[in-house]
Design a protein around this motif. Structure first.
Motif, PDB file in Angstrom:
ATOM      1  N   TYR A  65      14.753  26.443 -77.655  1.00 40.32           N
ATOM      2  CA  TYR A  65      13.098  25.909 -76.899  1.00 40.32           C
ATOM      3  C   TYR A  65      12.382  26.510 -76.386  1.00 40.32           C
ATOM      4  N   VAL A  66      11.664  26.894 -75.889  1.00 42.47           N
ATOM      5  CA  VAL A  66      10.806  27.340 -74.762  1.00 42.47           C
ATOM      6  C   VAL A  66      10.776  26.849 -73.640  1.00 42.47           C
ATOM      7  N   SER A  67      11.088  26.874 -72.570  1.00 39.93           N
ATOM      8  CA  SER A  67      11.150  26.730 -70.992  1.00 39.93           C
ATOM      9  C   SER A  67      10.202  27.514 -70.348  1.00 39.93           C
ATOM     10  N   SER A  68       9.729  26.483 -69.079  1.00 38.03           N
ATOM     11  CA  SER A  68       9.377  27.301 -68.225  1.00 38.03           C
ATOM     12  C   SER A  68      10.307  27.959 -67.029  1.00 38.03           C
ATOM     13  N   GLN A  69       9.926  29.101 -66.235  1.00 35.31           N
ATOM     14  CA  GLN A  69      10.256  29.628 -65.480  1.00 35.31           C
ATOM     15  C   GLN A  69      10.402  30.108 -64.030  1.00 35.31           C
ATOM     16  N   ALA A  70      10.475  30.121 -63.559  1.00 35.05           N
ATOM     17  CA  ALA A  70       9.887  30.303 -61.959  1.00 35.05           C
ATOM     18  C   ALA A  70       9.817  32.468 -62.293  1.00 35.05           C
ATOM     19  N   LEU A  71       8.383  32.544 -61.397  1.00 42.53           N
ATOM     20  CA  LEU A  71       8.699  33.717 -61.573  1.00 42.53           C
ATOM     21  C   LEU A  71       9.848  34.879 -60.335  1.00 42.53           C
ATOM     22  N   SER A  72       9.838  35.502 -60.469  1.00 39.78           N
ATOM     23  CA  SER A  72      10.454  37.160 -59.399  1.00 39.78           C
ATOM     24  C   SER A  72       9.878  38.199 -59.344  1.00 39.78           C
ATOM     25  N   SER A  73      10.992  39.084 -58.979  1.00 38.33           N
ATOM     26  CA  SER A  73      10.303  40.588 -58.777  1.00 38.33           C
ATOM     27  C   SER A  73      10.492  41.373 -60.390  1.00 38.33           C
ATOM     28  N   THR A  74      11.787  41.072 -60.762  1.00 39.24           N
ATOM     29  CA  THR A  74      12.229  41.088 -62.077  1.00 39.24           C
ATOM     30  C   THR A  74      11.384  40.397 -63.213  1.00 39.24           C
ATOM     31  N   ILE A  75      10.752  39.196 -62.754  1.00 35.49           N
ATOM     32  CA  ILE A  75      10.298  38.031 -63.953  1.00 35.49           C
ATOM     33  C   ILE A  75       8.724  37.768 -64.062  1.00 35.49           C
ATOM     34  N   PRO A  76       8.166  38.388 -65.259  1.00 39.00           N
ATOM     35  CA  PRO A  76       8.547  38.401 -66.363  1.00 39.00           C
ATOM     36  C   PRO A  76       9.191  40.100 -66.856  1.00 39.00           C
ATOM     37  N   PHE A  77       9.143  40.757 -66.247  1.00 31.85           N
ATOM     38  CA  PHE A  77       9.004  42.273 -66.092  1.00 31.85           C
ATOM     39  C   PHE A  77       9.424  42.865 -64.700  1.00 31.85           C
ATOM     40  N   SER A  78       9.291  44.196 -63.845  1.00 28.55           N
ATOM     41  CA  SER A  78      10.061  44.544 -62.928  1.00 28.55           C
ATOM     42  C   SER A  78       8.006  45.340 -62.227  1.00 28.55           C
ATOM     43  N   TRP A  79       7.829  43.822 -61.539  1.00 24.26           N
ATOM     44  CA  TRP A  79       6.172  43.850 -61.265  1.00 24.26           C
ATOM     45  C   TRP A  79       6.061  45.780 -60.371  1.00 24.26           C
ATOM     46  N   ALA A  80       4.424  45.938 -60.993  1.00 24.90           N
ATOM     47  CA  ALA A  80       4.219  47.390 -59.527  1.00 24.90           C
ATOM     48  C   ALA A  80       3.051  47.968 -59.780  1.00 24.90           C
ATOM     49  N   ALA A  81       2.811  47.881 -58.903  1.00 25.42           N
ATOM     50  CA  ALA A  81       0.993  48.461 -58.708  1.00 25.42           C
ATOM     51  C   ALA A  81       0.155  48.454 -60.459  1.00 25.42           C
ATOM     52  N   GLY A  82      -1.032  47.949 -60.070  1.00 24.46           N
ATOM     53  CA  GLY A  82      -1.709  47.458 -61.289  1.00 24.46           C
ATOM     54  C   GLY A  82      -1.476  46.364 -62.220  1.00 24.46           C
ATOM     55  N   ASP A  83      -0.069  45.924 -61.927  1.00 26.82           N
ATOM     56  CA  ASP A  83       0.121  44.500 -62.506  1.00 26.82           C
ATOM     57  C   ASP A  83      -0.875  43.064 -62.665  1.00 26.82           C
TER      58      ASP A  83
END
Length: 209
Positions: A179-197
């Protein structure tokens, strides 16, 4: 008074004419019906109830006369989300309060320098939420969220209210498992964050006052 006949809702005396009760032969409903024909309704029940069939189709409404509540800019305070500087860095946030109903949206973009993302990204709400909405942490969703990987792809999520009713926490949908659940964000969730995100969030909730 000269005999003018019996007055009814459609046979009214001219201005200045004196009449008494014996000159009037109509029921209250007839007078109400006649009056409301002049203001855009075909009829009105004696207790004041109006149904859709009571409204004259041709009755016009001047929309400019309806009250409009403007959207107001607000500056949310983030935790675990630092946009930095340079590039497209910036946050746009507006809200609208109609009575106790609060509508809001925000768009926040990471810059090319000094940006960082941690876990449990939160932001302050424009108006405190009603206390009964905050029974527990991260329980009631008060909006939808979208997380964009610099125009490459995006991921859906939600905004949950915190126990104090003053901040929203951003979660992403996690499809791992049955089942789909909810997950907290992190530096790599849902992807590796970078400029322009970018983070997009919008929703509606009931204010405390």
């Amino acid at each position: 008074m000269a005999d003018q006949g019996t007055y009814t809702a459609t046979n009214l005396p001219v201005d200045g004419t004196t009449i008494d009760a014996s000159d009037v032969n109509t029921d209250l409903q007839g007078l109400i019906d006649e009056f409301n024909k002049q203001v855009g309704y075909s009829k009105m029940n004696i207790n004041g109830n109006i149904t859709n069939s009571d409204i004259i189709v041709s009755a016009g409404i001047n929309l400019s006369k309806l009250e409009s509540v403007a959207w107001t800019a607000w500056t949310p305070t983030f935790v675990n989300w630092t946009i930095g500087t340079g590039g497209s860095a910036g946050t746009t946030a507006f809200y609208q309060k109609i009575g106790r109903v609060v509508n809001y949206y925000l768009i926040s973009t990471l810059g090319s320098s000094g940006a960082s993302v941690g876990g449990d990204v939160t932001f302050t709400l424009p108006v405190a939420a009603k206390a009964s909405l905050t029974s527990g942490t991260g329980v009631l969703p008060i909006g939808r969220a979208r997380f964009e990987d610099n125009a490459i792809t995006n991921y859906a999520g939600e905004v949950y209210i915190n126990s104090a009713g003053t901040t929203g926490t951003l979660y992403v949908h996690n499809s791992n498992g049955s089942y789909v659940s909810s997950q907290a964000l992190s530096s790599t969730i849902p992807f590796s964050w970078a400029a322009g995100d970018v983070i997009f969030a919008s929703g509606t909730y009931e204010a405390a006052a």
